[in-house]
Design an enzyme around this catalytic site. Structure first.
Site, short mmCIF file in Angstrom:
data_model
loop_
_atom_site.label_atom_id
_atom_site.label_comp_id
_atom_site.label_asym_id
_atom_site.label_seq_id
_atom_site.Cartn_x
_atom_site.Cartn_y
_atom_site.Cartn_z
N LEU A 17 0.82 -1.21 0.00
CA LEU A 17 0.00 0.00 0.00
C LEU A 17 0.86 1.27 0.00
CD1 LEU A 17 -2.76 -1.01 2.60
CD2 LEU A 17 -2.59 -1.54 0.17
N VAL A 57 9.93 3.40 11.86
CA VAL A 57 8.92 4.37 12.32
C VAL A 57 8.84 4.49 13.84
CG1 VAL A 57 7.47 4.32 10.26
CG2 VAL A 57 7.06 2.65 12.10
N TYR A 157 -2.64 -7.92 16.52
CA TYR A 157 -2.88 -7.08 15.34
C TYR A 157 -4.16 -6.27 15.50
CZ TYR A 157 -3.30 -5.97 10.33
OH TYR A 157 -3.41 -5.32 9.12
#
Ligand SMILES: NC(=O)c1ccc[n+]([C@@H]2O[C@H](COP(=O)([O-])OP(=O)(O)OC[C@H]3O[C@@H](n4cnc5c(N)ncnc54)[C@H](O)[C@@H]3O)[C@@H](O)[C@H]2O)c1
Length: 251
Positions: A17, A57, A157
């Site tokens: 993505l 990140v 998740y």
């Protein structure tokens, strides 16, 4: 929001993505900083308009340093958080109890990583000149339909993605005074390398479970939604499912 002469930061830009979004933005003339892990960027093919920067990140200093590379002549207007991991573990299985390290790591990358980029990028966007409507930028996060219908093996998740949905509204409220919108996309099943690696049989059965269109989403459809969110100034504080009306079964 007009993205002409602006910059964007896309995390997880080496794959799936994030890659589709980075390419779509660059094709529109946006200067893209594509963040990803060093190993992912080693052999990456150059993409016109995309500058790849190695940054985890979750790392405050590396993300802050990456943001300093935003060119001054092209203000930062858009940030797209795509970096994420999706380990699967049952709470109890023949291998024993769900380990805490995997749970922590999933929360760290998906949730803390998203928050880290969101907060540091917001500071950079807040320093830019607003447009005629007082708007400075947009931050798009990536959750998942697992935020609502986590499957067997997805406690970590689903918890990480549910928290991203949860922070979307308060982040939009916090940043409203700076003219920054915050939205989240919750994709269903998208044909990224991660997913297609499962093999054609699994992919076909997943595709058949989607009401309409009965196929996997394409990464460029995610990128298209990012562009739509950028264009639509009144969409703020919202999580949008992109799932072909799919509601995930327990497994
Ligand atoms: N593909 C799907 O069906 C699907 C569905 C719902 C949600 N999502 C979410 O969309 C996002 C992108 O998924 P994808 O399918 O493109 O996966 P992907 O594995 O193809 O891409 C994810 C990218 O994130 C990078 N990344 C991982 N940890 C990182 C870190 N700590 N710092 C920087 N980069 C890091 C990876 O190196 C990789 O390039 C993820 O958050 C995922 O949970 C995907």
């Amino acid at each position: 929001m007009d993205l002409t002469h602006s910059s964007a930061v896309v995390t997880g830009a080496a794959s799936g993505l994030g890659a589709a979004t980075a390419h779509a933005l660059a094709a529109r003339g946006v200067r893209v900083l594509g963040l990803d892990l060093p190993a992912q960027l080693e052999d990456i093919a150059p993409a016109p308009g995309v500058e790849y920067v190695a940054a985890d990140v979750t790392d405050e200093a590396l993300v802050a340093a990456a943001l300093e590379r935003v060119p001054t002549e092209a203000p930062l207007r858009l940030v797209v958080n795509c970096a994420g991991i999706a380990p699967a573990r049952r709470l109890l299985s023949s291998k024993g109890v769900h380990d805490l390290a995997t749970f922590r790591r999933t929360i760290e990358v998906n949730l803390v990583g998203t928050f880290n980029v969101l907060r540091l990028a917001a500071e950079v966007i807040a320093r830019t000149e607003p447009d005629a409507d007082g708007q400075r930028g947009l931050i798009v996060n990536t959750a998942s339909v697992a935020a609502y219908e986590g499957q067997i093996g997805q406690t970590a998740y689903a918890a990480s993605k549910g928290a991203i949905v949860g922070l979307t509204l308060p982040a939009a409220r916090d940043l409203a005074r700076h003219g920054i919108r915050v939205n989240t996309i919750a994709p269903g099943i998208v044909a990224t390398p991660l997913l297609t690696a499962l093999g054609p049989q699994v992919v076909d059965s997943l595709a058949a479970s989607v009401p309409f269109p009965p196929r996997l989403a394409r990464p460029d459809e995610y990128a298209q939604l990012v562009l739509m969110l950028a264009e639509h100034d009144y969409l703020n504080g919202e999580t949008i499912r992109m799932d072909g009306a799919l509601r995930m079964a327990p497994q």
